[in-house]
Design an enzyme around this catalytic site. Structure first.
Site, short mmCIF file in Angstrom:
data_model
loop_
_atom_site.label_atom_id
_atom_site.label_comp_id
_atom_site.label_asym_id
_atom_site.label_seq_id
_atom_site.Cartn_x
_atom_site.Cartn_y
_atom_site.Cartn_z
N GLU A 98 -0.43 -9.50 -0.81
CA GLU A 98 -1.85 -9.78 -0.55
C GLU A 98 -2.68 -9.79 -1.83
OE1 GLU A 98 -1.73 -6.72 2.52
OE2 GLU A 98 -2.71 -8.11 3.89
N ALA B 210 0.87 -1.18 0.00
CA ALA B 210 0.00 0.00 0.00
C ALA B 210 0.90 1.23 0.00
CB ALA B 210 -0.89 -0.02 1.22
N GLU C 80 4.16 -5.38 7.38
CA GLU C 80 3.27 -4.46 8.09
C GLU C 80 3.58 -4.32 9.58
OE1 GLU C 80 2.29 -6.60 5.79
OE2 GLU C 80 0.75 -5.73 4.51
#
Ligand code: DAK
Length: 259
Positions: free
Chosen positions: A112, A64, A132
């Site tokens: 992911e 992200a 993460e």
């Protein structure tokens, strides 16, 4: 579309995430575009397979977009999470076969999104990680769920807790990816695999995908009941008649119509 490139040829959609300056990191705009694009593709009966990749030779998706997340408020984070969830679920459940052509870094949301595809093929330089926990968040685009289902609880916990990067070879060894190929051959390899799948009945491939996806998330007995029902449904198709007649008449060419 500002962040995606879509090329459709011979029934195969090649969808490229195109933000090379940030190693194809996923920001909200890209997630929204992905969702809209997949919604169109899933309705397109001419498209039988989708190959997802990243632009350039270094990165598939580096996660992200951290520059967008750093100052995001809780409601903004939630909106981003919902967007990703919708796009990733669409990818996972669309009737067409989806193949992730992992051409480099697949980190965080990159790993992911590849796991939301049916099949993963990696180039030799690909690297996988769920970093993460080192950023003070958890893998929130399905990482805690899909990784454990793919590689088992123990390996998923090790990868998520340590944030270790693993090579394509190691990812293949633990079942995270199906194949590792030289980078120059990656897209052709995925197209050839899509071509082999497309020779079979697209309707029954979609039913098999549904049976596997739903079955993996339920108990064996319910999964077997679903399989029996979908098996029954396949008997009502022209494709079943075509496949069996071709076998019995020793005809090599089959003409599946997808119903
Ligand atoms: N976001 C934004 N920019 C990124 C980026 C990222 N994830 N990854 C790389 N970039 C940018 C770098 O900042 C750099 O930009 P400039 O400095 O040139 O402007 C450019 O891409 C090139 O990167 P590097 O200079 O760092 O290149 P290196 O070869 O040295 O290193 C690397 C490559 C991939 C190892 C490194 O860039 C790296 O570690 N990147 C970060 C990887 C990472 O930690 N990814 C995980 C992100 S966390 C959510 C649920 C889930 C998530 C979010 C929300 N909700 C439910 C709301 C998911 C989170 C994640 O994925």
């Amino acid at each position: 579309m500002n962040n995606l490139i879509l090329e459709v040829e011979n029934g195969i959609a090649l969808l490229t995430i195109n933000r090379p300056k940030s190693l194809n990191a996923l920001n909200s705009e890209t997630l929204a575009e992905l969702n809209t694009c997949l919604a169109e593709l899933e309705k397109d009966q001419e498209v039988k397979a989708v190959i997802l990749t990243g632009s350039g030779e270094k990165s598939f998706v580096a996660g992200a977009d951290i520059s967008e997340m750093v100052n995001a408020t809780a409601p903004e984070g939630r909106t981003m999470g919902l967007l990703a969830r919708e796009a990733f679920s669409r990818l996972e459940n669309m009737p067409q076969v989806t193949i992730a052509a992992v051409n480099g870094y697949a980190l965080g949301g990159g790993c992911e999104i590849s796991m939301a595809c049916d099949i993963r093929v990696a180039s030799e330089n690909a690297r996988f990680a769920q970093p993460e926990c080192g950023l003070g968040i958890l893998p929130g685009f399905g990482g805690t769920q899909r990784l454990a289902r793919l590689v088992g609880k123990g390996r998923a916990k090790e990868l998520i807790f340590t944030c270790d990067q693993i090579t394509a070879e190691e990812a293949c060894r633990i079942g995270l990816v199906n194949h590792v190929v030289p980078q120059a051959e990656l897209i052709d390899y995925c197209k050839a695999m899509a071509g082999r799948i497309m020779k079979n009945s697209p309707f029954t491939v979609a039913l098999a995908k549904q049976a596997i996806n739903t079955g993996m998330d339920t108990d064996l007995d319910s999964g077997l009941k679903l399989e029996a029902n979908l098996f029954g449904l396949s008997f009502a198709t022209e494709d079943k008649k075509e496949g069996m007649t071709a076998f019995l008449t020793k005809r090599k060419e089959k003409h599946f119509i997808g119903k």
